[in-house]
Write a protein that holds these residues in place. Structure first.
Motif, PDB file in Angstrom:
ATOM      1  N   GLU A 142       0.862  -1.184   0.000  1.00 11.04           N
ATOM      2  CA  GLU A 142       0.000   0.000   0.000  1.00 11.04           C
ATOM      3  C   GLU A 142       0.893   1.226   0.000  1.00 11.04           C
ATOM      4  O   GLU A 142       1.858   1.310   0.759  1.00 11.04           O
TER       5      GLU A 142
ATOM      6  N   SER B  64       6.577   4.291  15.645  1.00 12.36           N
ATOM      7  CA  SER B  64       5.527   5.225  15.231  1.00 12.36           C
ATOM      8  C   SER B  64       6.047   6.655  15.188  1.00 12.36           C
ATOM      9  O   SER B  64       5.720   7.429  14.283  1.00 12.36           O
TER      10      SER B  64
ATOM     11  N   GLN C  77       5.951   9.274  12.202  1.00  9.37           N
ATOM     12  CA  GLN C  77       5.228  10.531  12.423  1.00  9.37           C
ATOM     13  C   GLN C  77       6.148  11.725  12.186  1.00  9.37           C
ATOM     14  O   GLN C  77       5.730  12.737  11.619  1.00  9.37           O
TER      15      GLN C  77
ATOM     16  N   GLU D 196      -6.749  15.225   6.424  1.00  4.36           N
ATOM     17  CA  GLU D 196      -7.115  13.999   5.699  1.00  4.36           C
ATOM     18  C   GLU D 196      -5.945  13.021   5.658  1.00  4.36           C
ATOM     19  O   GLU D 196      -6.112  11.819   5.844  1.00  4.36           O
TER      20      GLU D 196
ATOM     21  N   GLU E 261      -5.268  11.476   9.071  1.00  4.15           N
ATOM     22  CA  GLU E 261      -6.208  10.384   9.353  1.00  4.15           C
ATOM     23  C   GLU E 261      -5.798   9.104   8.622  1.00  4.15           C
ATOM     24  O   GLU E 261      -5.826   8.016   9.191  1.00  4.15           O
ATOM     25  N   ARG E 262      -5.390   9.251   7.366  1.00  2.00           N
ATOM     26  CA  ARG E 262      -4.934   8.090   6.591  1.00  2.00           C
ATOM     27  C   ARG E 262      -3.668   7.502   7.200  1.00  2.00           C
ATOM     28  O   ARG E 262      -3.514   6.278   7.287  1.00  2.00           O
TER      29      ARG E 262
ATOM     30  N   GLU F 235      -2.785   7.580  10.342  1.00  2.00           N
ATOM     31  CA  GLU F 235      -3.186   6.872  11.566  1.00  2.00           C
ATOM     32  C   GLU F 235      -3.838   5.534  11.234  1.00  2.00           C
ATOM     33  O   GLU F 235      -3.481   4.499  11.794  1.00  2.00           O
ATOM     34  N   ASP F 236      -4.794   5.545  10.314  1.00  2.00           N
ATOM     35  CA  ASP F 236      -5.568   4.339   9.994  1.00  2.00           C
ATOM     36  C   ASP F 236      -4.767   3.280   9.258  1.00  2.00           C
ATOM     37  O   ASP F 236      -4.928   2.087   9.517  1.00  2.00           O
ATOM     38  N   ARG F 237      -3.924   3.698   8.324  1.00  3.31           N
ATOM     39  CA  ARG F 237      -3.274   2.739   7.430  1.00  3.31           C
ATOM     40  C   ARG F 237      -1.836   2.423   7.784  1.00  3.31           C
ATOM     41  O   ARG F 237      -1.309   1.419   7.298  1.00  3.31           O
TER      42      ARG F 237
ATOM     43  N   ARG G  76      -1.501   2.411  12.903  1.00  2.00           N
ATOM     44  CA  ARG G  76      -2.248   1.312  13.537  1.00  2.00           C
ATOM     45  C   ARG G  76      -1.572  -0.032  13.267  1.00  2.00           C
ATOM     46  O   ARG G  76      -1.487  -0.882  14.144  1.00  2.00           O
TER      47      ARG G  76
ATOM     48  N   ASP H  41      -0.081  -2.291  16.369  1.00  6.10           N
ATOM     49  CA  ASP H  41      -0.648  -3.615  16.619  1.00  6.10           C
ATOM     50  C   ASP H  41       0.383  -4.740  16.569  1.00  6.10           C
ATOM     51  O   ASP H  41       0.091  -5.856  16.987  1.00  6.10           O
TER      52      ASP H  41
END
Length: 169
Positions: A15, A92, A96, A108, A111-112, A114-116, A119, A123
């Motif tokens: 990705e 992270s 960042q 935007e 957010e991407r 953080e989500d993609r 996270r 995890d």
């Protein structure tokens, strides 16, 4: 899009997360074979995989084996010992920090990110950061990529390795 890169890992895809016109983060997912019992063994297989040998110079660079280059570095300058274990927070933070260059990402993109990306890193149970091998480990076109960050996450229970690379081109 599963494929074998010649290492025993199974490449499951990637990705591309564009942070802005110049900065990006790319995640590549691999399935670990049952024979892998340590993160060091997982890293060893990753370094032998054709999908690792990506110079990230073009949007489609993941589609071919550069053979001698990985990011701004020569492949022969990278060993398992080039990686240092880091915490999820440190991994992270490195990603960042790349995103925060030049005033930080838009809401935007944040957010991407953080989500993609973040996270996935949070995890994972095991994190490894590639140390810069120094000037002797860089190839002739290394100046194309700046602020190169590489994190590898290894989850032996789930049999997953994720290569996370970020840079400014």
């Amino acid at each position: 899009m599963q494929s074998d890169g010649g290492s025993g890992l199974v490449y499951e895809g990637y990705e591309h997360v564009r942070l802005d016109g110049y900065r990006f983060i790319i995640l590549k997912w691999f399935r670990l074979p049952d024979s892998v019992t340590t993160p060091a063994h997982a890293l060893e297989l990753l370094l032998r995989d054709a999908h690792y040998r990506d110079d990230y110079d073009t949007p489609d660079s993941q589609d071919w084996d550069t053979r001698t280059r990985h990011g701004p570095f020569r492949v022969d300058a990278i060993t398992v010992q080039s990686f240092e274990p880091v915490s999820a927070a440190a991994a992270s933070r490195a990603l960042q920090d790349l995103a925060d260059l030049h005033g930080g990402p838009s809401p935007e993109v944040a957010e991407r990110l953080e989500d993609r990306v973040l996270r996935v890193v949070a995890d994972a149970p095991s994190h490894w950061r590639l140390r810069d091998p120094g000037p002797a480990g860089r190839h002739d076109f290394s100046h194309i990529l700046n602020d190169f960050v590489e994190i590898v996450t290894v989850d032996l229970d789930e049999r997953v390795l994720v290569l996370v690379v970020g840079a400014e081109d």
